[in-house]
Design a protein around this motif. Structure first.
Motif, PDB file in Angstrom:
ATOM      1  N   ALA A  99      60.004 -95.368  83.912  1.00  0.00           N
ATOM      2  CA  ALA A  99      59.779 -94.809  85.236  1.00  0.00           C
ATOM      3  C   ALA A  99      60.668 -95.469  86.276  1.00  0.00           C
ATOM      4  CB  ALA A  99      58.316 -94.978  85.623  1.00  0.00           C
ATOM      5  N   VAL A 100      60.946 -96.765  86.099  1.00  0.00           N
ATOM      6  CA  VAL A 100      61.745 -97.455  87.112  1.00  0.00           C
ATOM      7  C   VAL A 100      63.230 -97.263  86.841  1.00  0.00           C
ATOM      8  CG1 VAL A 100      62.168 -99.636  88.271  1.00  0.00           C
ATOM      9  CG2 VAL A 100      59.928 -99.160  87.285  1.00  0.00           C
TER      10      VAL A 100
ATOM     11  N   GLN B  38      53.052 -87.372  82.893  1.00  0.00           N
ATOM     12  CA  GLN B  38      53.437 -86.069  82.351  1.00  0.00           C
ATOM     13  C   GLN B  38      54.135 -85.231  83.395  1.00  0.00           C
ATOM     14  OE1 GLN B  38      49.577 -85.110  81.399  1.00  0.00           O
ATOM     15  NE2 GLN B  38      49.671 -85.890  79.332  1.00  0.00           N
TER      16      GLN B  38
ATOM     17  N   LEU C 173      56.199 -98.390  91.696  1.00  0.00           N
ATOM     18  CA  LEU C 173      57.296 -99.313  91.950  1.00  0.00           C
ATOM     19  C   LEU C 173      58.592 -98.550  92.217  1.00  0.00           C
ATOM     20  CD1 LEU C 173      57.055-102.398  91.848  1.00  0.00           C
ATOM     21  CD2 LEU C 173      58.285-102.323  89.674  1.00  0.00           C
ATOM     22  N   ARG C 174      58.784 -97.495  91.413  1.00  0.00           N
ATOM     23  CA  ARG C 174      59.990 -96.689  91.580  1.00  0.00           C
ATOM     24  C   ARG C 174      60.001 -96.030  92.951  1.00  0.00           C
ATOM     25  NH1 ARG C 174      61.474 -91.304  89.263  1.00  0.00           N
ATOM     26  NH2 ARG C 174      59.238 -91.107  89.129  1.00  0.00           N
TER      27      ARG C 174
ATOM     28  N   PRO D 116      45.459 -87.140  87.087  1.00  0.00           N
ATOM     29  CA  PRO D 116      45.748 -87.957  85.907  1.00  0.00           C
ATOM     30  C   PRO D 116      47.098 -87.618  85.285  1.00  0.00           C
ATOM     31  CG  PRO D 116      44.087 -86.307  85.422  1.00  0.00           C
ATOM     32  CD  PRO D 116      44.296 -86.292  86.904  1.00  0.00           C
ATOM     33  N   ARG D 117      47.591 -86.389  85.533  1.00  0.00           N
ATOM     34  CA  ARG D 117      48.883 -86.016  84.946  1.00  0.00           C
ATOM     35  C   ARG D 117      49.991 -86.884  85.505  1.00  0.00           C
ATOM     36  NH1 ARG D 117      48.262 -79.852  86.372  1.00  0.00           N
ATOM     37  NH2 ARG D 117      47.288 -80.874  88.135  1.00  0.00           N
TER      38      ARG D 117
ATOM     39  N   LEU E 162      44.218 -88.964  92.242  1.00  0.00           N
ATOM     40  CA  LEU E 162      43.569 -87.666  92.066  1.00  0.00           C
ATOM     41  C   LEU E 162      44.044 -86.946  90.810  1.00  0.00           C
ATOM     42  CD1 LEU E 162      43.685 -86.303  95.716  1.00  0.00           C
ATOM     43  CD2 LEU E 162      41.646 -86.907  94.430  1.00  0.00           C
TER      44      LEU E 162
ATOM     45  N   ALA F 104      54.571 -98.552  87.284  1.00  0.00           N
ATOM     46  CA  ALA F 104      56.014 -98.321  87.279  1.00  0.00           C
ATOM     47  C   ALA F 104      56.369 -97.160  88.199  1.00  0.00           C
ATOM     48  CB  ALA F 104      56.475 -98.031  85.863  1.00  0.00           C
ATOM     49  N   PHE F 105      55.530 -96.144  88.168  1.00  0.00           N
ATOM     50  CA  PHE F 105      55.763 -94.976  89.020  1.00  0.00           C
ATOM     51  C   PHE F 105      55.752 -95.386  90.494  1.00  0.00           C
ATOM     52  CE2 PHE F 105      53.142 -91.948  91.564  1.00  0.00           C
ATOM     53  CZ  PHE F 105      54.109 -90.985  91.750  1.00  0.00           C
TER      54      PHE F 105
ATOM     55  N   ARG G 215      49.420 -90.007  86.703  1.00  0.00           N
ATOM     56  CA  ARG G 215      49.166 -91.346  86.173  1.00  0.00           C
ATOM     57  C   ARG G 215      49.728 -91.498  84.769  1.00  0.00           C
ATOM     58  NH1 ARG G 215      43.922 -90.949  88.196  1.00  0.00           N
ATOM     59  NH2 ARG G 215      42.952 -90.635  86.177  1.00  0.00           N
ATOM     60  N   HIS G 216      49.616 -90.432  83.985  1.00  0.00           N
ATOM     61  CA  HIS G 216      50.048 -90.549  82.608  1.00  0.00           C
ATOM     62  C   HIS G 216      51.486 -90.125  82.411  1.00  0.00           C
ATOM     63  CE1 HIS G 216      46.029 -91.435  80.860  1.00  0.00           C
ATOM     64  NE2 HIS G 216      45.707 -91.022  82.065  1.00  0.00           N
TER      65      HIS G 216
ATOM     66  N   GLN H 292      46.265 -80.955  78.568  1.00  0.00           N
ATOM     67  CA  GLN H 292      47.679 -80.690  78.305  1.00  0.00           C
ATOM     68  C   GLN H 292      48.283 -81.659  77.307  1.00  0.00           C
ATOM     69  OE1 GLN H 292      46.239 -80.984  81.167  1.00  0.00           O
ATOM     70  NE2 GLN H 292      46.801 -82.943  82.053  1.00  0.00           N
TER      71      GLN H 292
ATOM     72  N   ARG I 232      56.411 -85.513  86.805  1.00  0.00           N
ATOM     73  CA  ARG I 232      57.135 -86.387  87.713  1.00  0.00           C
ATOM     74  C   ARG I 232      56.872 -85.953  89.141  1.00  0.00           C
ATOM     75  NH1 ARG I 232      62.140 -88.790  85.330  1.00  0.00           N
ATOM     76  NH2 ARG I 232      61.233 -89.971  83.624  1.00  0.00           N
TER      77      ARG I 232
ATOM     78  N   PHE J 250      43.608 -85.551  78.059  1.00  0.00           N
ATOM     79  CA  PHE J 250      43.569 -84.451  79.007  1.00  0.00           C
ATOM     80  C   PHE J 250      44.060 -83.209  78.280  1.00  0.00           C
ATOM     81  CE2 PHE J 250      43.700 -88.192  81.656  1.00  0.00           C
ATOM     82  CZ  PHE J 250      42.691 -87.892  82.560  1.00  0.00           C
TER      83      PHE J 250
ATOM     84  N   THR K 107      40.375 -80.354  92.326  1.00  0.00           N
ATOM     85  CA  THR K 107      41.784 -80.050  92.087  1.00  0.00           C
ATOM     86  C   THR K 107      42.493 -79.557  93.344  1.00  0.00           C
ATOM     87  OG1 THR K 107      40.798 -78.175  90.977  1.00  0.00           O
ATOM     88  CG2 THR K 107      42.097 -79.635  89.624  1.00  0.00           C
TER      89      THR K 107
ATOM     90  N   ILE L 117      44.424 -82.190  95.365  1.00  0.00           N
ATOM     91  CA  ILE L 117      45.667 -82.803  94.875  1.00  0.00           C
ATOM     92  C   ILE L 117      46.875 -82.472  95.751  1.00  0.00           C
ATOM     93  CG2 ILE L 117      47.289 -82.884  92.940  1.00  0.00           C
ATOM     94  CD1 ILE L 117      44.844 -82.638  91.101  1.00  0.00           C
TER      95      ILE L 117
END
Lengths: 994, 331
Positions: A680-681, B328, B6-7, B322-323, B320, B3-4, B325-326, A469, B330, A467, B247, B250
């Motif tokens: 993340a957790v 970048q 789950l948190r 990807p930032r 929606l 993980a995101f 998901r990846h 960024q 929070r 991506f 976009t 989002i």
């Protein structure tokens, strides 16, 4: 003192130009608000309803609780204007009373909850840490239930406590979302430069919140409070409707609607007045809120009607050039009646490179966008733009879409915002290919990867799935170029393609652009403010001023025989890195152009440059000259006095040895790391960013030491470590003879704060827009608890010192030009008579002609006040001009340091050599014959601690070394070797960049 | 990514626990079941009041924390206790949850679907007549509390029925009693009953979502990457849909999680006004009866709904953007 004497008196960049201050913010907002009919109507309704609510009881002879036993459920009569209800109460009196109560509750709740939101949000956002976490959790918790549920549960207990308790409860459940917004704003503001500046002055946190954070959220708070009045009234009526709010016998609109509902059809007067007033009031409040938002938010458009571009006019005074790939004739563009481009003619032949230069606001970017047909719909465009023979102005979407990306393509300035953040790079490239060529997804993707490889992106197949960024600025700009050449266009328009990039990356990207242009045979329009960048690439150069081309010439002619006084002025104001360096000649003082460029609305009819021109005559001020041939073929200029010398050459002076005063700042082996978190957790610290990893420098009284290096090298962190006055993690900082550390007492600390002050890069960002200039300048003095009389005396003093008028103290920053604002920032720093001034890119946000006058001012102040400067800059030409000694940083370390003359003339470290060779020089002859040392790739990540020499991954010397020598670089970190001129390299090679 | 989520899930469980505790404490202290029993006619003897209170776990002579612990222990095994009239809260919960969820889901889908369409349309045609009409309409709707919309709809239907001389729009309850058999007739009857309640909570939702969508879309319309997309040679429609709407959706996921609060409140009013026997009606009746356990049960339902919406919003956001998901940004 001779430097000072030689300084030209034309230091002024428009101090006298603010004759009549522009209208204040409040006036502008009021005017925009008044233009909004809905909002005005809303305001009238709200005022009327308040009058009704509070004057109503005086009009009627009935009290709301009175019962007229003779008139039950009576329709409106002269005795009971709005009829009576089931038990004979006067509906008018009841409704007015209900309205009064609802309005009072609404106002009180809005006030209370807005204050709560502002205080909680600003505190949490500014201080962060635990305060922030507690607030976030509290907000999330309150948002788990609809407020209605909780208030309804508690309401039985509140019946006796009356409506004040009810107000409190509504407010407690009404502040969270606003608090979130305020918190987010506070977090952004915390890192704004004017807040940072206040912190460095030693202003305590709560005072910063009060004086800087809250005033800057005021517009949101005003809008929010307005709208929450409506929300609170709706909440109150809802709760009261179900019996959880205002309790009988008292009434509110909610209880009245509840009472009237059952009989709404048979006895409509019992229902419709209260329901109607509720809707009308809330609607009116919402209209006011919307109107305020439009009026306060400068980005919202208030023009009521979208302007449609007028039909294109084909000027036929010049026949179309059959050879031209891009032909602009008589182009005029204006925005809301204010002209931005006022008649531009340009012709581009295949393969030609045209440089379009000018200062900000000169109309160069608007011209570039017009060539693509990409101007926003608010622009009024006349004239003609033909791309490969097809007219662009006024063309329908279908035609434009066929041209764009296909025949004419664009490279934008800010590649981060120009790429869509949610799509992969390869997909964005493939889209460009597929919109002009009928090929499949996979084929387009393969072509995209090929193109990315072509522009030098390593591992193109892997990076293609990134991506935007995730790529570095240089890589993104390469991808942008790849996208532009995807369909082999006839014309590439590059709008400031390298402006945000570091100098070594800029050299790479320009190289790619040059290659791409040659390979595709496309013509190139290179828009830039940087004369050096244009000098290396352009065949012909057009100089723009105030929306017109004022000089158009082949590159050599423009730089060597500029005819227009403005062009001459620009070249004279530009510091040149190759002048004087190492030749034992002192720097030539810069010659600023007085005044500032006019804005579109200020043009009077004569030559727009006349007010700043030393050669201007009455005739110049009366008639605007047209662009005409002057001298050799192909040299056009719009000037009556073309060719005369406007600026007398100032003889260079013999070098003055820098005064070697006492050391005011000594930094030894400074280290600063930031923790890096992953997971993340369960978040845990996984490593460190080594932002500063061994910096040493000395600054003496009366000298300027420059800190240079590319972004991310740790320059700013070094500054902030010094200004933070805290003990460094490792290494030592000695400021004004005192070591920074816990042993400093509060009063010593305060004294040190006065001894070192900072001037930031962007004066607009570093001055609080909501404070008058006098208060801004007084802020460091107040932080020092200076007595009132001293402040009153000092403010006009420093204003005069920086060349401003003491009367300017009552004005606001937005009323000044960029150069004047930077003077205000300098005045603020000087107010407490510091010994050391930290200058963080102080001129890089300024146009060339303005930059020169600020640099001259700094030079002058240094000599007069015996200051020491620590000067951070990415612009090596500026450094060569102003600095005595220089400290070159790479990945947090000092790699070379010494006198500027020495280091720039005979750099020893390969990084310094590459840096200097990458600096564009505003002279086509020099620029095109230089050998460049191009570095490979981007600087590596500072989150790894590098063993050995951190530069070796990009080092051209290392690449050619023999095996054992390479091992030495890999294993042993080089130390700074050399007494006055030191370099941290095992194998320094001689090199002369100029 | 996993993980995101789950948190977030862990955080939501913690929030739910604290929220349940808070609502139990509030309900148990603010409501007075003792007064409810004592007010019975004829006045029951004190010992019997005491016994009934203890039986329902509502005796205020027992420490609050003890009562909560016992309730929580039962609740963790799935038993939410007894209502004040001695029936099972679980049974009541089961009977009513479907009613409320039906209303909520239909309202949400209608609100989001129509809201997004209207918002995008308005943004693209900013300041044209159609945009202005929609702006005014949505402002008017947003200026009316849900209860008022419901009441007005009801009055309108009444007037219509009176004018027609027979019942055109039925609006009390979920179905007419004794409609007879026949699937088609039953379905039609239910659909007619659904009309007004759906409009009551849906209209406000459409208005709110369309305003949000309009403003996020307007923000995106000025973005540089839209200009880039046009510079590639994409047609205006493609630019707006593929780059603009993509976009602009989002931030809607965040509004969605806030929006559920309004919908829940609206559903409560709507149920009460149209005589639907859902969670909202139960809640209002329970407060009037000082029925602590039922009130807490509805609160748990509300919290669960809000948190489920929050989790759904997180999922939508991750889908929606990807930032996110990846990792970048929070969330």
């Amino acid at each position: 003192m001779s430097t000072q004497a030689a300084l030209p008196t034309v230091q002024d960049d428009g101090a006298g130009l603010v004759a009549s201050p522009p209208p204040g913010r409040l006036r502008i907002v009021a005017r925009r608000f008044a233009r909004n009919r809905g909002a005005l109507g809303g305001l009238a309704v709200v005022v009327a309803l308040f009058v009704l609510a509070f004057a109503g009881p005086l009009l009627s002879r009935w009290n709301y609780a009175d019962i007229d036993y003779g008139a039950l459920r009576q329709a409106p009569t002269p005795a009971h204007w709005w009829g009576t209800n089931a038990i004979g109460q006067d509906v008018f009196a009841q409704t007015v009373r209900g309205l009064q109560k609802s309005l009072l509750i609404g106002l009180a709740v809005a006030l209370f909850s807005t204050v709560l939101a502002a205080v909680a949000g600003a505190t949490a956002g500014y201080f962060g840490g635990w305060a922030d976490r507690a607030l976030t959790f509290a907000i999330d918790l309150l948002l788990v239930f609809p407020a209605f549920l909780i208030i309804a549960i508690i309401s039985p207990r509140l019946r006796s406590a009356g409506w004040i308790a009810f107000v409190g409860l509504l407010a407690i459940f009404g502040w969270m979302i606003s608090a979130r917004v305020i918190r987010a704003m506070a977090i952004t503001l915390r890192d704004r430069e004017f807040v940072r500046a206040a912190r460095f002055m030693g202003v305590p946190g709560f005072r910063i919140i009060l004086r800087h954070i809250l005033p800057n959220t005021a517009s949101f708070l005003i809008i929010d409070a307005t709208i929450s009045v409506g929300g609170a009234v709706m909440a109150e009526t809802s709760l009261s409707y179900f019996g959880f709010g205002v309790q009988r016998p008292d009434v509110s609109l909610g209880t009245l609607i509840a009472d009237g509902t059952g009989a709404a059809l048979t006895y409509p007067w019992m229902f419709c007045f209260s329901a109607g007033l509720l809707v009308v009031f809330v609607l009116a409040v919402n209209l006011i809120g919307d109107g305020l938002r439009d009026a306060i938010d400068p980005t919202s458009v208030t023009t009521s009607r979208r302007r449609t571009a007028p039909a294109r006019q084909r000027p036929d005074r010049v026949a179309a050039d059959p050879e031209a790939v891009l032909e602009i004739r008589g182009l005029q563009v204006s925005f809301g009646g204010v002209p931005a481009v006022r008649g531009v003619d340009l012709v581009l032949r295949p393969g030609e490179v045209l440089g379009l230069v000018g200062e900000s606001g000169s109309g160069k970017s608007v011209t570039a966008l017009a060539a693509m047909g990409l101007l926003p719909s608010s622009a009024q465009v006349t004239g003609s733009v033909r791309v490969a023979g097809t007219e662009v102005v006024g063309a329908p979407d279908r035609i434009l879409a066929g041209l764009r990306g296909n025949r004419v393509a664009m490279v934008f300035q800010d590649s981060l915002s120009a790429f869509n953040p949610v799509l992969r790079i390869a997909d964005q490239l493939a889209e460009a290919i597929r919109s002009h060529e009928d090929i499949g997804r996979t084929a387009a993707r393969a072509r995209a990867i090929e193109l990315l490889a072509l522009v030098g992106i390593p591992d193109a197949a892997v990076r293609a799935d990134s991506f935007p960024q995730e790529l570095s600025g240089g890589m993104r700009q390469r991808a942008m170029i790849a996208m532009a050449i995807a369909n082999r266009p006839d014309v590439i328009v590059a709008d400031e393609p390298t402006t945000a990039l570091d100098v070594t990356v800029q050299a790479q990207v320009l190289d790619v652009l040059r290659t791409a242009q040659r390979e595709t045979g496309a013509a190139l329009v290179l828009v830039s403010h940087d004369l050096g960048v244009v000098a290396g690439l352009a065949d012909r150069i057009a100089v723009m001023y105030a929306g017109r081309v004022v000089e158009l010439a082949p590159a050599r002619a423009l730089f060597h025989q500029p005819l227009m006084p403005y062009t001459q002025g620009l070249l004279g104001a530009l510091p040149r890195i190759d002048e004087g360096i190492g030749r034992g000649v002192a720097r030539r003082p810069l010659l600023p152009i007085p005044g500032r460029p006019p804005t579109g609305g200020e043009l009077t009819g004569g030559c727009p440059f006349a007010p700043r021109c030393p050669l201007a005559e009455d005739e110049c001020r009366a008639v605007e000259p047209s662009l005409e041939r002057h001298g050799p073929a192909g040299h056009l200029v719009a000037c009556r006095r073309a060719g005369e010398t406007a600026i007398a050459a100032v003889p260079a002076e013999p070098p003055v040895a820098p005064a070697a005063g006492p050391v005011v700042l000594a930094v030894r082996d400074l280290v600063k790391t930031f923790p890096l978190y992953t997971g993340a957790v369960l978040t845990r610290r996984s490593g460190s960013v080594y932002a500063v990893d061994g910096v040493s420098l000395d600054v003496r009284r009366g000298e300027t030491v420059a800190l240079v290096g590319e972004s991310g090298c740790g320059k700013s962190t070094t500054l902030f470590e010094i200004l933070g006055l805290a003990q460094p993690q490792a290494g030592t900082i000695e400021l004004l003879g005192r070591a920074l550390g816990p042993q400093l007492t509060a009063s010593e600390r305060r004294e040190l704060r006065a001894g070192v002050q900072i001037v930031f890069q962007d004066p607009l960002a570093s001055l609080d827009p909501r404070m008058p200039v006098g208060d801004i300048i007084a802020e460091p003095l107040r932080a020092q608890s200076a007595p009132r009389e001293h402040i009153a005396r000092r403010v006009p003093e420093v204003l005069r010192l920086v060349g401003l008028d003491p009367e300017h103290a009552t004005r606001y920053p937005h009323e000044f030009s960029g150069g004047q604002r930077q003077r205000i920032a300098i005045a603020r720093a000087l107010s407490v008579e510091p010994e050391l001034l930290v200058l963080d890119e102080p001129v890089s946000a300024l146009d060339v002609s303005i930059q020169a006058s600020v640099l001259n001012l700094l030079q002058d102040l240094k000599v007069r006040l015996g200051l020491a400067y620590l000067f951070v800059s990415h612009d090596l030409a500026v450094v060569a001009h102003i600095a005595d000694r220089v400290n070159v940083m790479y990945l947090g370390r000092t790699v070379e340091s010494g006198p500027v003359n020495e280091v720039f003339a005979r750099p020893r470290h390969p990084y310094t050599q590459a840096l200097l060779s990458a600096v564009p020089i505003p002279d086509p002859d020099v620029e095109r014959t230089r050998t460049r040392i191009l570095l490979a790739g981007d600087p590596p990540s500072p989150s790894r601690r590098h063993t050995g020499c951190p530069f070796r991954s990009r080092c051209p010397v290392y690449a050619r070394l023999a095996e054992p020598d390479q091992r030495q670089c890999a294993e042993q970190a080089p130390a700074l070797v050399g007494e006055a001129h030191g370099a941290a390299c095992h194998f320094p090679r001689p090199y002369e960049p100029f | 990514m996993a993980a995101f989520l789950l948190r977030r899930l862990g955080y939501y469980v913690a929030l739910l626990a604290v929220a349940t505790f808070v609502s139990y404490v509030l309900a148990a202290t603010a409501l007075s079941p003792r007064a409810y029993f004592e007010a019975r006619q004829p006045p029951p003897p004190a010992a019997q009041v005491e016994r009934q209170l203890t039986l329902a776990g509502l005796n205020d002579h027992e420490p609050l924390l003890g009562r909560f612990t016992r309730w929580a222990a039962n609740a963790s095994t799935g038993d939410l206790g007894r209502t004040i009239s001695g029936r099972s809260v679980n049974a009541e919960f089961g009977r009513r949850i479907g009613v409320s969820l039906r209303l909520l889901v239909i309202g949400t889908l209608l609100g989001i679907g129509a809201g997004i369409l209207a918002g995008v349309w308005g943004a693209v045609r900013q300041y044209r007549a159609s945009d202005r009409v929609m702006t005014v309409l949505s402002l008017v709707l947003l200026s009316m509390p849900t209860f008022l919309i419901a009441v007005l709809l009801k009055i309108g239907a009444l007037a219509l029925n009176e004018a027609a001389g027979h019942q055109v729009i039925a609006f009390t309850g979920e179905a007419s009693p004794g409609i007879g058999s026949g699937t088609a007739a039953l379905l039609w009857d239910r659909a007619v009953h659904l009309l007004l309640p759906t409009l009551s909570i849906g209209l406000a939702a459409v208005a709110a979502y369309s305003r949000y969508q309009r403003s996020t879309m307007l923000d995106v319309l000025g973005a540089d990457y839209l200009r880039t997309a046009a510079a590639k040679g994409l047609r205006r429609r493609t630019v707006l849909l593929r780059h603009g709407l993509r976009t602009a959706l989002i931030p809607m996921s965040t509004f969605f999680s806030f929006g559920i609060l309004g919908l829940l409140t609206g559903a409560t009013f709507t149920e009460k006004i149209f005589g639907w026997h859902g969670m909202g009606e139960w809640f209002i009746d329970s407060i009037n009866d000082s029925d602590v356990n039922s009130v807490v049960a509805v609160n748990v339902f509300a919290a669960l709904t809000v948190l489920a919406a929050g989790l759904l919003a997180d999922l939508l956001l991750a889908a929606l953007d990807p930032r996110v998901r990846h990792g970048q940004v929070r969330a």
